[in-house]
Design an enzyme around this catalytic site. Structure first.
Site, short mmCIF file in Angstrom:
data_model
loop_
_atom_site.label_atom_id
_atom_site.label_comp_id
_atom_site.label_asym_id
_atom_site.label_seq_id
_atom_site.Cartn_x
_atom_site.Cartn_y
_atom_site.Cartn_z
N GLU A 106 -9.30 3.54 1.90
CA GLU A 106 -8.73 3.83 0.39
C GLU A 106 -7.72 2.76 0.00
OE1 GLU A 106 -7.63 5.31 3.06
OE2 GLU A 106 -5.51 5.07 2.80
N ASP A 153 -12.18 7.01 3.20
CA ASP A 153 -10.84 6.75 4.06
C ASP A 153 -10.38 5.53 4.20
OD1 ASP A 153 -8.98 7.51 5.64
OD2 ASP A 153 -9.99 7.94 7.47
N ASP A 209 1.55 6.33 5.35
CA ASP A 209 0.69 5.33 4.90
C ASP A 209 1.31 4.67 3.64
OD1 ASP A 209 -1.67 4.35 5.54
OD2 ASP A 209 -3.11 5.69 4.36
N LYS A 228 0.70 -1.28 -0.14
CA LYS A 228 -0.01 0.06 0.06
C LYS A 228 0.88 1.24 0.03
CE LYS A 228 -3.14 2.73 2.99
NZ LYS A 228 -4.19 2.61 4.07
N LYS A 248 -10.37 13.14 7.30
CA LYS A 248 -10.10 12.79 8.86
C LYS A 248 -9.86 14.12 9.54
CE LYS A 248 -6.69 8.99 7.64
NZ LYS A 248 -7.42 7.94 8.52
N ARG A 295 -7.63 -0.60 0.73
CA ARG A 295 -8.02 -2.02 0.15
C ARG A 295 -8.25 -1.39 -1.15
NH1 ARG A 295 -12.80 -1.83 4.75
NH2 ARG A 295 -10.96 -1.17 5.69
N ASP A 314 -2.33 10.43 3.37
CA ASP A 314 -3.79 10.07 3.48
C ASP A 314 -4.58 10.90 4.36
OD1 ASP A 314 -6.37 8.71 3.68
OD2 ASP A 314 -5.61 7.24 5.16
N1 BES Z 1 -4.22 4.55 6.73
C1 BES Z 1 -5.49 4.46 7.55
C2 BES Z 1 -5.28 3.46 8.75
C3 BES Z 1 -4.17 3.94 9.56
C4 BES Z 1 -4.48 4.63 10.78
C5 BES Z 1 -2.79 3.62 9.57
C6 BES Z 1 -3.82 4.90 11.77
C7 BES Z 1 -1.99 3.81 10.46
C8 BES Z 1 -2.67 4.59 11.83
C9 BES Z 1 -6.58 3.80 6.62
O1 BES Z 1 -6.54 4.21 5.29
C10 BES Z 1 -7.87 4.30 7.29
O2 BES Z 1 -8.16 5.43 7.30
N2 BES Z 1 -8.53 3.25 7.89
C11 BES Z 1 -9.84 3.52 8.33
C12 BES Z 1 -10.78 2.58 7.69
C13 BES Z 1 -12.24 2.99 8.19
C14 BES Z 1 -12.85 4.08 7.48
C15 BES Z 1 -12.91 1.53 7.79
C16 BES Z 1 -9.62 3.34 9.84
O3 BES Z 1 -9.09 2.30 10.28
O4 BES Z 1 -10.37 4.03 10.57
ZN ZN Z 2 -4.72 4.83 4.39
MN MN Z 3 -7.50 6.20 5.17
#
Ligand code: BES
Ligand code: ZN
Ligand code: MN
Length: 511
Positions: free
Chosen positions: A357, A355, A296, A273, A285, A359, A278
């Site tokens: 993204e 968010d 990210d 990834k 966010k 996947r 992000d």
């Molecule tokens: N890049 C984030 C996950 C992340 C969070 C990595 C904190 C490192 C530290 C990912 O893209 C994300 O935002 N995931 C969301 C998914 C949700 C919207 C289903 C999450 O984990 O809140």
């Molecule tokens: Zn992310």
């Molecule tokens: Mn995200």
């Protein structure tokens, strides 16, 4: 990077800024570890007592400085904790590689600003040489290219990394020792390169800049590289990568980096990834959640580093790295919650939260990797906050569509000193991703969010291909203070696990 040598010199006569020794936790107080006999002798065999008086216990991470004994060329002795003294009665006596790696890292970090240090830690074979070498190189890492005129800044408020380390007890004429050191150098240099990429600010490392780094490394190490730009992605139908990258002024890329060995009969694909920033996109966010989101792209950085390391080690295996690079930004051209994307695999995805993204870009890269029918695919991603909640900030989760392969990956991680833990892919969580309009939604139940993401990815792995997914959201970026050989910021998580998997595959130990 710190220059490493194997040295047969004796500690007393060595010209260095410090002698590093190991101290372990014995049943009756601290004990001086093997390798430091000459130092202990110069203290009339009372070094353990001196250390105890100074408050040392031998605990991991502990560091005690004391003046070197009379007659030593080096002015100070640095004693680093090795944790529990190994049980002489147990089968695998000797110090654990990870204890040595951590201790060497702690010492190297504390010796920033020094020119040369001699490491008199316990070396009982090539494994210890490799571990100490890695610990020194990883612990000495610093990222200061953005400090205004790095040299002056170092002199004013920072310290240059330790310049040279001699490993006493290493055998400079022993092929196994030399090989272990060379492996440590190749792996640590590439791992440190991945840290640089992670620490690089997102205004300087956008998808195109990341792709250019891959092209430069490919040229240097004789790898094949293919970069799909926006036009090529559009033509190829990579709806996931385009959908995520569409909101940014910096267009997305898909990079394919291939290392091939003429005698290889196995093929591994690594998928990373690579979200260079992000923001969350339209599902933005909030402040407090976006300050570290340059990290990210840590999965792509790990894949990149592992492929180059495999090439430098000349492993007898074919390794293809796929870097799914995009910047997730909100704008008039960004994907909206409610949009439906047609993915590279042909499946449609309803984007309910922009968010989620990672996947989406991984889905396209996993499907692209699958077209070559590799023997196994491993993806690496800072995918979910949920995985951090589950496992904390130092352990990554391992999911897979094959129990044996999940165990192999977990064991490989353990072997190289990377904390990892197996996680399930419960079938009942698939229901939560059912969409009214598309084949699947990019969101499901909140509970078990890391597993939901894993289940989503599984749908984009080609039929019959063994696959594992590493969610490194916790360990990729260290927001706390440095520890062991891990600095603040980008850590290089998963690089060593991927390299180990390539080694195991090359050795025919991966089925
Ligand atoms: N890049 C984030 C996950 C992340 C969070 C990595 C904190 C490192 C530290 C990912 O893209 C994300 O935002 N995931 C969301 C998914 C949700 C919207 C289903 C999450 O984990 O809140
Ligand atoms: Zn992310
Ligand atoms: Mn995200």
């Amino acid at each position: 990077m710190t220059a490493l040598t194997l040295s047969t010199s004796a500690a007393p006569g060595l010209r260095a800024d410090a002698i590093v020794i190991g101290v372990a936790k014995g049943t009756k107080g601290p004990v001086v570890a093997p390798g430091a006999e000459a130092v202990d002798k110069a203290y009339d065999g009372k070094l353990a007592g001196v250390l105890e008086t100074l408050g040392a216990s031998g605990a991991e991470g502990e560091l005690t400085k004391l003046p070197a004994p009379a007659g030593f060329k080096a002015p100070i002795v640095v004693a680093v904790g090795l944790g529990a003294e190994p049980d002489a009665k147990s089968e695998d006596e000797g110090y654990d590689a990870e204890a040595l790696r951590k201790a060497a890292g702690v010492a190297a970090r504390a010796l920033a600003g020094s020119k040369k240090a001699a490491f008199a830690l316990p070396i009982d074979g090539p494994g210890a040489v490799g571990a100490i070498g890695e610990g020194v190189l990883l612990g000495a890492y610093s990222f200061d290219v953005y400090k205004d005129s790095a040299k002056d800044a170092r002199a004013k408020n920072g310290k240059a990394p330790l310049a040279e380390a001699a490993l006493l007890g290493g055998k400079p004429r022993d092929a196994a020792h030399k090989g272990a050191l060379a492996r440590a150098v190749a792996v640590a240099e590439e791992l440190n390169r991945s840290r640089d990429l992670i620490n690089m600010p997102p205004n300087d490392l956008d998808p195109a800049a990341f792709a250019a780094e891959a092209q430069a490394a490919a040229k240097e190490h004789g790898l094949k590289v293919q970069v799909l730009d926006e036009k090529a992605l559009t033509k190829g139908g990579y709806g996931g990568i385009l959908g995520v990258g569409g909101g940014s002024a910096a267009a997305p890329r898909l990079v394919k980096l291939s290392y091939t060995h003429p005698k290889a009969d196995k093929h591994l694909a690594f998928v990373g990834k690579g979200i260079t920033y992000d923001s969350g996109g339209i599902s933005l966010k909030p402040a407090g959640h976006n300050e570290t989101m340059k990290c990210d792209m840590s999965g792509a950085a790990a894949v990149f580093a592992a492929v180059v390391a495999a090439a430098r080690l000349g492993l007898e295996v074919n390794v293809t790295g796929w870097l799914a690079l995009a910047e997730n930004m909100p704008s008039g051209s960004a994907t909206r919650p409610g949009d439906v994307l047609r993915m590279f695999s042909g499946k449609t995805v309803e984007v309910l939260n922009t968010d989620a993204e990672g996947r989406l870009v991984l889905a396209d890269a996993l499907w692209a990797a699958s077209q070559e029918k590799p023997d196994a695919i491993v993806d690496v991603a800072t995918l979910t906050g949920a995985m951090m909640l589950a496992l904390g900030s130092r352990t990554f989760g391992v999911m897979a569509n094959d129990d044996a392969f999940r165990s192999t990956v977990h064991e490989a991680a353990e072997e190289v000193g990377e904390p990892a833990w197996p996680m399930p892919l419960p079938e009942h969580l698939r229901k939560g991703m059912e969409s009214q309009v598309a084949d699947i939604a990019n969101m499901g139940e909140r509970m078990g969010g890391g597993l939901v993401a894993g289940l989503f990815l599984r749908e984009f792995v080609g039929e019959g291909i063994t696959w594992a997914h590493l969610d490194i959201a916790g360990p990729a970026f260290n927001e706390g203070g440095p520890f062991g050989y891990t600095p603040k910021g980008g850590t290089g998580s998963a690089v060593r696990t991927l390299v180990r998997l390539a080694e195991l595959t090359a050795a025919g130990e991966l089925g």
